[in-house]
Design a protein around this motif. Structure first.
Motif, PDB file in Angstrom:
ATOM      1  N   ARG A 152       0.838  -1.200   0.000  1.00  0.00           N
ATOM      2  CA  ARG A 152       0.000   0.000   0.000  1.00  0.00           C
ATOM      3  C   ARG A 152       0.877   1.255   0.000  1.00  0.00           C
ATOM      4  NH1 ARG A 152      -5.443  -0.904   3.028  1.00  0.00           N
ATOM      5  NH2 ARG A 152      -5.330  -2.472   1.372  1.00  0.00           N
ATOM      6  N   GLU A 207       2.509   1.757  -3.322  1.00  0.00           N
ATOM      7  CA  GLU A 207       1.568   2.268  -4.322  1.00  0.00           C
ATOM      8  C   GLU A 207       1.367   3.778  -4.152  1.00  0.00           C
ATOM      9  OE1 GLU A 207      -1.659  -0.407  -5.258  1.00  0.00           O
ATOM     10  OE2 GLU A 207      -3.001   1.313  -5.445  1.00  0.00           O
ATOM     11  N   GLU A 208       1.234   4.214  -2.908  1.00  0.00           N
ATOM     12  CA  GLU A 208       1.070   5.654  -2.669  1.00  0.00           C
ATOM     13  C   GLU A 208       2.288   6.432  -3.153  1.00  0.00           C
ATOM     14  OE1 GLU A 208      -1.672   7.318  -1.782  1.00  0.00           O
ATOM     15  OE2 GLU A 208      -2.457   5.287  -2.073  1.00  0.00           O
ATOM     16  N   VAL A 256       2.392   6.558  -6.988  1.00  0.00           N
ATOM     17  CA  VAL A 256       1.449   7.551  -7.509  1.00  0.00           C
ATOM     18  C   VAL A 256       2.007   8.961  -7.265  1.00  0.00           C
ATOM     19  CG1 VAL A 256      -0.857   8.553  -7.204  1.00  0.00           C
ATOM     20  CG2 VAL A 256      -0.578   6.065  -7.346  1.00  0.00           C
ATOM     21  N   LEU A 299       4.622   9.679  -9.867  1.00  0.00           N
ATOM     22  CA  LEU A 299       3.973   9.956 -11.155  1.00  0.00           C
ATOM     23  C   LEU A 299       3.387  11.375 -11.166  1.00  0.00           C
ATOM     24  CD1 LEU A 299       2.098   6.562 -11.767  1.00  0.00           C
ATOM     25  CD2 LEU A 299       4.099   7.388 -13.017  1.00  0.00           C
ATOM     26  N   ALA A 300       2.774  11.759 -10.054  1.00  0.00           N
ATOM     27  CA  ALA A 300       2.107  13.070  -9.996  1.00  0.00           C
ATOM     28  C   ALA A 300       3.122  14.213  -9.977  1.00  0.00           C
ATOM     29  CB  ALA A 300       1.221  13.146  -8.753  1.00  0.00           C
ATOM     30  N   PRO A 355       7.476  11.150 -14.730  1.00  0.00           N
ATOM     31  CA  PRO A 355       8.579  10.442 -15.394  1.00  0.00           C
ATOM     32  C   PRO A 355       8.175   9.988 -16.796  1.00  0.00           C
ATOM     33  CG  PRO A 355       7.543   9.031 -13.755  1.00  0.00           C
ATOM     34  CD  PRO A 355       6.950  10.393 -13.575  1.00  0.00           C
ATOM     35  N   LEU A 362       9.464   5.888 -16.254  1.00  0.00           N
ATOM     36  CA  LEU A 362       8.022   5.647 -16.195  1.00  0.00           C
ATOM     37  C   LEU A 362       7.739   4.143 -16.145  1.00  0.00           C
ATOM     38  CD1 LEU A 362       5.021   6.384 -16.379  1.00  0.00           C
ATOM     39  CD2 LEU A 362       5.316   6.711 -18.846  1.00  0.00           C
ATOM     40  N   ARG A 363       8.455   3.394 -16.973  1.00  0.00           N
ATOM     41  CA  ARG A 363       8.301   1.923 -16.982  1.00  0.00           C
ATOM     42  C   ARG A 363       8.664   1.336 -15.623  1.00  0.00           C
ATOM     43  NH1 ARG A 363       5.556  -0.450 -21.260  1.00  0.00           N
ATOM     44  NH2 ARG A 363       5.889   0.899 -23.034  1.00  0.00           N
ATOM     45  N   VAL A 409       5.667   1.956 -13.255  1.00  0.00           N
ATOM     46  CA  VAL A 409       4.504   1.119 -13.595  1.00  0.00           C
ATOM     47  C   VAL A 409       4.794  -0.352 -13.279  1.00  0.00           C
ATOM     48  CG1 VAL A 409       3.091   0.276 -15.525  1.00  0.00           C
ATOM     49  CG2 VAL A 409       3.564   2.724 -15.296  1.00  0.00           C
ATOM     50  N   LEU A 436       4.632  -1.113  -9.592  1.00  0.00           N
ATOM     51  CA  LEU A 436       3.250  -1.323  -9.144  1.00  0.00           C
ATOM     52  C   LEU A 436       2.826  -2.770  -9.386  1.00  0.00           C
ATOM     53  CD1 LEU A 436       1.550   1.945 -10.477  1.00  0.00           C
ATOM     54  CD2 LEU A 436       1.682   1.220  -8.086  1.00  0.00           C
ATOM     55  N   ARG A 437       3.133  -3.263 -10.584  1.00  0.00           N
ATOM     56  CA  ARG A 437       2.729  -4.631 -10.918  1.00  0.00           C
ATOM     57  C   ARG A 437       3.465  -5.652 -10.044  1.00  0.00           C
ATOM     58  NH1 ARG A 437       4.817  -6.340 -15.779  1.00  0.00           N
ATOM     59  NH2 ARG A 437       3.827  -4.626 -16.888  1.00  0.00           N
ATOM     60  N   GLU A 494       2.749  -9.049  -2.923  1.00  0.00           N
ATOM     61  CA  GLU A 494       1.716  -9.039  -1.885  1.00  0.00           C
ATOM     62  C   GLU A 494       0.957 -10.370  -1.930  1.00  0.00           C
ATOM     63  OE1 GLU A 494      -2.208  -8.741  -0.323  1.00  0.00           O
ATOM     64  OE2 GLU A 494      -1.916  -8.530  -2.480  1.00  0.00           O
ATOM     65  N   ARG A 495       0.681 -10.814  -3.143  1.00  0.00           N
ATOM     66  CA  ARG A 495      -0.035 -12.071  -3.327  1.00  0.00           C
ATOM     67  C   ARG A 495       0.808 -13.265  -2.839  1.00  0.00           C
ATOM     68  NH1 ARG A 495      -4.424 -14.010  -2.589  1.00  0.00           N
ATOM     69  NH2 ARG A 495      -4.645 -16.035  -3.534  1.00  0.00           N
ATOM     70  N   PHE A 515      11.593  -7.405 -18.828  1.00  0.00           N
ATOM     71  CA  PHE A 515      10.910  -6.517 -19.769  1.00  0.00           C
ATOM     72  C   PHE A 515      11.484  -5.105 -19.672  1.00  0.00           C
ATOM     73  CE2 PHE A 515       7.081  -3.750 -20.646  1.00  0.00           C
ATOM     74  CZ  PHE A 515       7.173  -3.854 -22.021  1.00  0.00           C
TER      75      PHE A 515
END
Lengths: 221, 221
Positions: B57, B60-61, B64, B67-68, B72, B77-78, B81, B84-85, B91-92, B206
């Protein structure tokens, strides 16, 4: 420029809604394939899953493109980030429908589901169908009330999941271990499918209300 | 400004590495709790999972926020992103370790794992431990070679997963259905854990090479 930008954002939403429709169709057909031991239908679900995967990949590229070109902030930024997360859940829901179809194919021409569990599995399929349909509506309309209703469907799915285990472990259960193994996996696929649908709706709720519902994570079994 | 920015990016990477360590520790202890029917250790894994959830969590904050504030582009930027993934996968993985621990707790003081499957489950735990450790190294070092090695571990996990089913379905299997149900779920938790570790490494690949490996998705069962 602004118009292109907002078209791009609403295009992401449209793709998410399309993904819910594909996941719904996949799980509905997978359930029929499972209950009717219909191998052709199972094959059809398995091969159609690629379409959901492609949509997710495409959505991700477009989302990164929006971030790079438009540098969204505030709510728009949250929409893009949330769309990325939702697309992963929807892609996974497609996988779970594919897993159900693969079980049907694996056991063909036998049926995976013995008579005493047909009604339960049939209802799991129905709950899966309506919970993902609601997830699609929640994405399209941001209807907070409908998102809350999905908890009821998810509770029902959890109850059905427990019901499968109760049957498997009851003293009247007299099928080979293979059937128990198949049904354990199958039941878990439906239960996870509903979890993902709820998590999609919660993402929308978070966008609208700014608050996260901790209960959802806790409900996972 | 640039320095703060790059500190923020490398902070995201550090958090991901920390999450791999927590997931590794959780799955290793969950395996011990399972094999030794150690309820206290199981409880410990279950309660510690909140830490991974909190980290995700928080990541993620922060992502974001980056990004804001920084907008980037290109590789940066990649990275955001992809972080996040990856954090969702990690977490899973924590959840899956928690599920294993919950099985141990549920059957306490009995052991979930019958004697003939101890070695298999022990090795599943070891493969899980090393595949997530490698995922952590891949995130920290972007070592493409190590990422490729993880496929071997994942293949081994799939083989062990099949081995569990072969045991459950062999004519010498003489345990109650409950044991088969538990082991079906348990084996699937390990197998999914390894899948997520591979997907984390593929995300790094990737980032480094710009190409996705389609085989990974195809390998999921």
């Amino acid at each position: 420029m602004r118009n292109v930008y907002h078209d791009e954002l609403s295009g992401l939403i449209d793709t998410l809604v399309e993904m819910t429709q594909l996941a719904e169709s996949a799980m509905t057909r997978a359930t029929t394939a499972l209950l009717d031991a219909d191998r052709e239908l199972a094959e059809n679900v398995i091969s159609a899953d690629r379409r959901i995967d492609d949509l997710q990949r495409d959505l991700e590229e477009r989302a990164v493109g929006v971030l790079a070109r438009q540098s969204p902030v505030a709510t728009d930024l949250r929409v893009v980030v949330t769309a990325l997360r939702m697309s992963s859940s929807l892609e996974r829901m497609g996988d779970l429908a594919r897993h159900v179809a693969k079980l049907a194919r694996l056991r063909y021409p036998d049926s995976v589901v013995p008579a005493e569990l047909r009604a339960t599995v049939l209802e799991m399929g129905q709950v899966a169908e309506r919970i993902v349909a609601k997830a699609g509506s929640v994405i399209a309309t941001r209807d907070v009330q409908l998102a809350a209703e999905m908890e009821v469907d998810d509770d029902r799915m959890d109850a059905l999941h427990r019901q499968v285990f109760e049957q498997l472990l009851s003293h009247t259960w007299n099928h080979p271990t293979e059937v128990a193994v198949d049904l354990t996996l199958c039941s878990r696929y439906y239960e996870r499918f509903a979890d993902h649908a709820v998590s999609v709706a919660k993402s929308v709720l978070f966008l609208v209300t700014g608050s996260r519902d901790e209960d959802v994570a806790a409900q996972r079994i």
